[in-house]
Design a protein around this motif. Structure first.
Motif, PDB file in Angstrom:
ATOM      1  N   ASN A  59       0.811  -1.220   0.000  1.00 38.01           N
ATOM      2  CA  ASN A  59       0.000   0.000   0.000  1.00 38.01           C
ATOM      3  C   ASN A  59       0.840   1.264   0.000  1.00 38.01           C
ATOM      4  O   ASN A  59       1.718   1.427   0.848  1.00 38.01           O
ATOM      5  CB  ASN A  59      -0.867   0.043   1.263  1.00 38.01           C
ATOM      6  CG  ASN A  59      -1.910  -1.051   1.280  1.00 38.01           C
ATOM      7  OD1 ASN A  59      -2.923  -0.953   0.600  1.00 38.01           O
ATOM      8  ND2 ASN A  59      -1.657  -2.115   2.037  1.00 38.01           N
ATOM      9  N   TYR A  60       0.606   2.141  -0.930  1.00 38.39           N
ATOM     10  CA  TYR A  60       1.120   3.506  -0.825  1.00 38.39           C
ATOM     11  C   TYR A  60       0.367   4.390  -1.810  1.00 38.39           C
ATOM     12  O   TYR A  60      -0.169   3.908  -2.800  1.00 38.39           O
ATOM     13  CB  TYR A  60       2.638   3.575  -1.047  1.00 38.39           C
ATOM     14  CG  TYR A  60       3.145   3.277  -2.435  1.00 38.39           C
ATOM     15  CD1 TYR A  60       3.358   4.300  -3.344  1.00 38.39           C
ATOM     16  CD2 TYR A  60       3.419   1.970  -2.828  1.00 38.39           C
ATOM     17  CE1 TYR A  60       3.843   4.030  -4.621  1.00 38.39           C
ATOM     18  CE2 TYR A  60       3.894   1.691  -4.102  1.00 38.39           C
ATOM     19  CZ  TYR A  60       4.116   2.718  -4.994  1.00 38.39           C
ATOM     20  OH  TYR A  60       4.580   2.450  -6.249  1.00 38.39           O
ATOM     21  N   PHE A  61       0.309   5.664  -1.486  1.00 36.82           N
ATOM     22  CA  PHE A  61      -0.413   6.599  -2.339  1.00 36.82           C
ATOM     23  C   PHE A  61       0.552   7.338  -3.240  1.00 36.82           C
ATOM     24  O   PHE A  61       1.514   7.949  -2.772  1.00 36.82           O
ATOM     25  CB  PHE A  61      -1.175   7.624  -1.482  1.00 36.82           C
ATOM     26  CG  PHE A  61      -2.439   7.081  -0.899  1.00 36.82           C
ATOM     27  CD1 PHE A  61      -3.603   7.053  -1.652  1.00 36.82           C
ATOM     28  CD2 PHE A  61      -2.473   6.584   0.396  1.00 36.82           C
ATOM     29  CE1 PHE A  61      -4.780   6.553  -1.123  1.00 36.82           C
ATOM     30  CE2 PHE A  61      -3.648   6.080   0.928  1.00 36.82           C
ATOM     31  CZ  PHE A  61      -4.806   6.064   0.178  1.00 36.82           C
ATOM     32  N   TYR A  62       0.344   7.263  -4.508  1.00 35.63           N
ATOM     33  CA  TYR A  62       1.038   8.097  -5.470  1.00 35.63           C
ATOM     34  C   TYR A  62       0.201   8.052  -6.745  1.00 35.63           C
ATOM     35  O   TYR A  62      -0.335   7.006  -7.083  1.00 35.63           O
ATOM     36  CB  TYR A  62       2.479   7.617  -5.718  1.00 35.63           C
ATOM     37  CG  TYR A  62       3.349   8.739  -6.250  1.00 35.63           C
ATOM     38  CD1 TYR A  62       3.590   9.859  -5.470  1.00 35.63           C
ATOM     39  CD2 TYR A  62       3.871   8.695  -7.529  1.00 35.63           C
ATOM     40  CE1 TYR A  62       4.331  10.919  -5.959  1.00 35.63           C
ATOM     41  CE2 TYR A  62       4.620   9.748  -8.028  1.00 35.63           C
ATOM     42  CZ  TYR A  62       4.844  10.864  -7.239  1.00 35.63           C
ATOM     43  OH  TYR A  62       5.569  11.909  -7.737  1.00 35.63           O
ATOM     44  N   GLY A  99      -3.807   2.509  -5.660  1.00 28.91           N
ATOM     45  CA  GLY A  99      -3.366   2.880  -4.320  1.00 28.91           C
ATOM     46  C   GLY A  99      -2.624   1.740  -3.652  1.00 28.91           C
ATOM     47  O   GLY A  99      -2.282   1.804  -2.470  1.00 28.91           O
ATOM     48  N   TYR A 100      -2.404   0.677  -4.381  1.00 29.30           N
ATOM     49  CA  TYR A 100      -1.547  -0.402  -3.898  1.00 29.30           C
ATOM     50  C   TYR A 100      -0.940  -1.106  -5.099  1.00 29.30           C
ATOM     51  O   TYR A 100      -1.486  -1.057  -6.204  1.00 29.30           O
ATOM     52  CB  TYR A 100      -2.312  -1.408  -3.016  1.00 29.30           C
ATOM     53  CG  TYR A 100      -3.483  -2.080  -3.693  1.00 29.30           C
ATOM     54  CD1 TYR A 100      -3.309  -3.203  -4.488  1.00 29.30           C
ATOM     55  CD2 TYR A 100      -4.783  -1.583  -3.543  1.00 29.30           C
ATOM     56  CE1 TYR A 100      -4.380  -3.812  -5.113  1.00 29.30           C
ATOM     57  CE2 TYR A 100      -5.862  -2.182  -4.167  1.00 29.30           C
ATOM     58  CZ  TYR A 100      -5.657  -3.298  -4.946  1.00 29.30           C
ATOM     59  OH  TYR A 100      -6.715  -3.902  -5.588  1.00 29.30           O
ATOM     60  N   ASP A 152       5.678   3.019   5.424  1.00 32.21           N
ATOM     61  CA  ASP A 152       5.352   1.659   5.847  1.00 32.21           C
ATOM     62  C   ASP A 152       4.357   1.151   4.816  1.00 32.21           C
ATOM     63  O   ASP A 152       3.254   1.675   4.678  1.00 32.21           O
ATOM     64  CB  ASP A 152       4.732   1.695   7.247  1.00 32.21           C
ATOM     65  CG  ASP A 152       4.307   0.305   7.704  1.00 32.21           C
ATOM     66  OD1 ASP A 152       4.426  -0.645   6.894  1.00 32.21           O
ATOM     67  OD2 ASP A 152       3.874   0.167   8.845  1.00 32.21           O
ATOM     68  N   ASN A 194      -8.339   2.480  -1.095  1.00 29.99           N
ATOM     69  CA  ASN A 194      -7.195   3.309  -1.506  1.00 29.99           C
ATOM     70  C   ASN A 194      -7.410   3.902  -2.886  1.00 29.99           C
ATOM     71  O   ASN A 194      -6.894   4.964  -3.203  1.00 29.99           O
ATOM     72  CB  ASN A 194      -5.912   2.449  -1.598  1.00 29.99           C
ATOM     73  CG  ASN A 194      -5.214   2.306  -0.271  1.00 29.99           C
ATOM     74  OD1 ASN A 194      -5.687   2.816   0.741  1.00 29.99           O
ATOM     75  ND2 ASN A 194      -4.098   1.615  -0.264  1.00 29.99           N
ATOM     76  N   TYR A 224      -5.181  14.429  -1.735  1.00 27.66           N
ATOM     77  CA  TYR A 224      -5.522  13.147  -1.115  1.00 27.66           C
ATOM     78  C   TYR A 224      -6.335  13.356   0.156  1.00 27.66           C
ATOM     79  O   TYR A 224      -7.400  12.765   0.346  1.00 27.66           O
ATOM     80  CB  TYR A 224      -4.243  12.384  -0.740  1.00 27.66           C
ATOM     81  CG  TYR A 224      -3.540  11.724  -1.908  1.00 27.66           C
ATOM     82  CD1 TYR A 224      -4.257  11.127  -2.934  1.00 27.66           C
ATOM     83  CD2 TYR A 224      -2.157  11.654  -1.956  1.00 27.66           C
ATOM     84  CE1 TYR A 224      -3.604  10.502  -3.986  1.00 27.66           C
ATOM     85  CE2 TYR A 224      -1.496  11.034  -2.996  1.00 27.66           C
ATOM     86  CZ  TYR A 224      -2.222  10.457  -4.014  1.00 27.66           C
ATOM     87  OH  TYR A 224      -1.575   9.834  -5.034  1.00 27.66           O
TER      88      TYR A 224
END
Lengths: 477, 333
Positions: free
Chosen positions: A81-84, A90-91, A268, B199, B220
């Protein structure tokens, strides 16, 4: 000053040569218009479920085989998981707990001899998209999003930039020959992150480690390693800077690395198993099937060339360094051309072509049928070597057809010995001084006459024939 | 038959917002497999009903014992509604309102085209008046779909075979092992998956984007804060917490281990017996505890049926393959 040792581990990302993406049926090809290869799945829309690409897993198995790795009997996928914005869901779907293989080994050869680099693991994962920043806005292109990759993670076995480059060359050869990837650094289908630390020679504890990203060529990697190692040593020697565990971006123009993020604000990724994709059983039968269909490796090709084909080691080494050159070699051999000619044409003529900056021989796009017809026209003395070289350049740049071109431009070899004799007779008559010098033993004059004769025939005469006739007529003069 | 769907199930070229502001105006590029199968079987689609956000349940605010979905059936607007009921809300409301809610075992109905909430527990279910209708619909929508990689292999399901001798056990007749742990295990796993699945709603590509954002972080933060409801936000934070590197072993991984133990125990129990009968309640005081009543089917991959039995609202659960036995208990004749 104390003596230091560089310790490095590599993370190499290689895009798999599949037609479609890892979890949907979109094309995985490079070079399309922005967002041309996008569907609801790789755009991260709700309601879509990932379906694993079987071919990608097979190429993962192939990568495991050529790196002598232990293949995991049951593999599974995990979510990172990370936001970019370049990551549509999102993962990222990757492998953490049961990667395709572990404990691999790649043998490299440097000026200090042979050495084994051990691999921690190889895992299959999806690539992210690409952000384009222009005129104050950021645009996102999802063409690359979900394109399959393998990440090859080595242990910290490297002690010099030379070893790193030798390893990357070896990986590129192993993977491109196995058809796993085309491994083109300039197109981003092979990327490398370097984890580097230094320690006093003779000690065993690791120093503070930094990870460097964004090196787009072998030479950039070499420069980055030299810079970063020196930065570490300077920091240890002078105390001018405190080393921290962090990710750094290499700026090749500036020739420096810059801090991206450090351990304190490291992301994380909150990995956990992806329950949309069922674990995949990699049976021995499947592995053997993949092994049986692996194309000939560079090593085997080299053995065949130097063995049954009696090609010199130097030439065989040059050809087997590039998958593309080997493909051209095989294609020309399939036309029934003599080995000797095929080798000469590749090693001397093809490799002296001007293929442009930032391109490697893996990028040579040439019609092998046309190349073959060019070689056979030369062998049959339809054209001479000089003309053939000129046409070769045109086949490469404009894809001209040699036969048509020769006909249309009247480039056929002048084989009429009478015509050549007439030209030479006239040259002898016009240059009595030169004839005299020749008679007195000045060998250079002979070359002068050959050049003049060739010029008179517009380069179309067979130089061998010209030499024969010239030698005879000069002696007789 | 005429049907509606909760808007967390998707219909192509139709605005499907899943009951969330974050999907304001989102036109679906695809249709749920369950929808396609109903239409192919000649059933008439009337429209979408708005569920609680993504079909989950609110654990943090009072919920009435019925909503728009229940009303659609009670008021006779249609014959059945297709729903996704991970948190047991539809089952609960159906039972206390004298309706029927049937959901096949995990992997029998394609999840393609459901807005994913808890991927390992998402199940399309049928809300209707009569069990017979629901069974027919379940047979229509179930069966292997190549667009969902986590399905069972069966191509077609037949739930029509009636069973006279059903070995049903009530919760107070057997040892309900781990029962007190069910809410915690369920909420840990559900939050982790919900957090991850949501997400994708980030204001970048589609749906709601907060106006006048200053930078990426602001985009976001504000799009998700303004677009997602309280329960999704809380679940997201819980999900982040249980998946964090330092918590993974003691929270998420432990919940996974417990899930396996719970599943093993109740699979054995339901191998022995055919059907487990649980009291369905709309409000047992403690909302978190209430979850335990409905967490068994999603955690274990069981089929479930909420209905009225002997005049009382109940939820029945059974193992995959025993659906027809379970359905025999709630059909007439």
């Amino acid at each position: 000053m104390k003596e230091y040792e560089i310790v490095m581990g590599l993370e190499v990302h290689v895009e798999l040569a599949t037609n479609s993406k890892l979890f949907c049926s979109c094309s995985a090809k490079f070079g399309a218009d922005a967002n041309e290869h996008v569907c609801p799945a790789c755009a991260g829309m709700p309601g879509m479920l990932p379906i694993a690409n079987k071919r990608a897993v097979e190429l993962g198995i192939a990568a495991s085989i050529v790196t002598n790795s232990e293949i995991t009997p049951v593999i599974s996928f995990d979510k990172k998981n990370y936001f970019y914005p370049d990551l549509s869901c999102g993962y990222q779907i990757t492998q953490l707990y049961a990667p395709i293989c572990r404990n691999g080994r790649v043998e490299i050869e440097t000026s200090k001899g042979k050495k084994d680099i051990t691999l921690k693991q190889i895992h299959i994962e999806e690539d992210a998209g690409k952000l384009v920043h222009s005129h104050g806005v950021s645009l996102v292109d999802y063409n690359r999003c979900s394109v399959p990759l393998v990440e090859i993670v080595s242990n910290p076995d490297f002690r010099s930039a030379e070893e790193v480059l030798a390893y990357l060359e070896k990986l590129r050869a192993l993977l491109s020959f196995a058809g796993v990837s085309d491994c083109k650094m300039q197109e981003g289908s092979m990327r490398c992150d370097v984890n580097l630390s230094v320690r006093e020679k003779g000690t065993t504890a690791f120093g503070v480690r930094t990870e460097m990203k964004n090196m787009n060529s072998f030479s950039a990697i070499e420069r980055a390693i030299e810079y970063e190692a020196q930065r570490h040593i300077d920091a240890l020697e002078t105390g001018c800077e405190e080393l921290v565990q962090e990710t750094r971006r290499w700026d090749d123009n500036a020739g420096k690395s810059f801090s991206m993020r450090n351990k304190e604000n490291a992301t994380d990724y909150r990995y956990f198993p992806d329950c949309d994709i069922m674990p995949i059983v990699v049976t021995d039968e499947w592995i053997e099937k993949v092994r049986a269909t692996l194309p000939e490796s560079a090593h085997d090709k080299y053995a065949r060339m130097t063995g049954e084909l009696s090609i010199s080691e130097v030439d065989a080494k040059i050809i087997t360094k590039s998958k593309r050159l080997c493909d051209i070699f095989d294609a020309l051999m399939a036309h029934g051309l003599p080995v000797k000619d095929v080798v000469t044409w590749i090693v001397t003529e093809l490799l002296s072509l001007d293929i442009g900056e930032n391109k490697s021989y893996d990028d040579i796009e040439i019609d092998c049928d046309k190349l073959a017809s060019l070689i056979s026209m030369t062998n049959k003395k339809v054209i001479n070597r000089t003309v053939a070289k000129k046409i070769l350049a045109l086949v490469y740049t404009d894809n001209v057809d040699p036969e048509t071109y020769v006909k249309e431009n009247n480039l056929g070899m002048v084989s009429d010995t009478g015509a050549i004799e007439a030209i030479i007779a006239q040259l002898i008559a016009e240059n009595p001084n030169s004839v005299k010098e020749y008679k007195e033993g000045n060998a250079k004059v002979f070359t002068f006459f050959v050049g003049k004769t060739m010029k008179q025939t517009a380069g179309k005469a067979d130089p061998t024939v010209v030499r024969e006739i010239l030698a005879r007529m000069l002696d007789e003069a | 038959m005429k049907f509606m769907m909760q808007s967390c199930l998707m219909v192509k070229d139709t605005v499907c917002d899943g009951g969330s502001k974050i999907l304001e105006g989102f036109k679906s590029p695809l249709s749920a497999t369950a929808y396609e199968k109903c239409v192919a079987a000649g059933m008439e689609f009337l429209g979408l009903v708005t569920p609680f956000e993504f079909g989950i349940d609110s654990l943090f605010c009072d919920c009435p014992d019925k909503d728009g979905t229940i009303d659609a059936i009670l008021e006779g607007k249609c014959d059945f509604v297709l729903c996704n009921d991970v948190y047991g809300k539809m089952s609960r409301m159906a039972a206390v309102n004298g309706l029927v809610y049937l959901a096949g075992a995990y992997g029998t109905v394609s999840r393609f085209g459901i807005m994913q909430t808890v991927s390992s527990m998402d199940r399309v279910g049928v809300l209707c008046k009569k069990a017979e209708d629901g069974i027919k619909v379940l047979e229509t929508i179930s069966g292997k779909d190549e667009k969902d990689g986590s399905m069972l292999d069966t191509e077609k399901y037949d739930y029509s075979a009636k069973c006279d001798k059903v070995k049903a056990v009530k919760a107070d007749e057997v040892e309900m092992k781990y029962f007190d742990l069910l809410p915690a295990v369920f909420y840990t796993l559900a939050s982790a998956e919900l957090c991850n699945n949501t997400n994708r709603y980030d204001g970048v590509k589609f749906g709601y984007r907060a106006p006048d954002v200053t930078d990426l972080n602001d985009l976001y933060l504000r799009s998700r804060t303004e677009g997602l409801g309280k329960d999704v936000q809380i679940a997201s934070m819980v999900g982040c917490m249980v998946l964090a590197k330092e918590n993974y072993e003691k929270w998420y991984f432990k919940a996974m281990q417990l899930r396996r133990m719970i599943r093993d125990y109740y699979w054995a129990l339901l191998t022995d017996a055919d059907v487990l009968v649980l009291d369905a309640k709309c409000d047992c005081g403690d909302k978190f505890r209430q979850l335990a009543l409905y967490a068994l089917a999603p955690l274990c991959g069981f089929a479930s049926a909420a209905a009225t039995l002997d005049g009382k609202p109940v939820e029945l659960v059974c193992k995959p393959g025993k659906e027809n036995i379970m359905f025999s208990m709630i059909t007439e004749g």
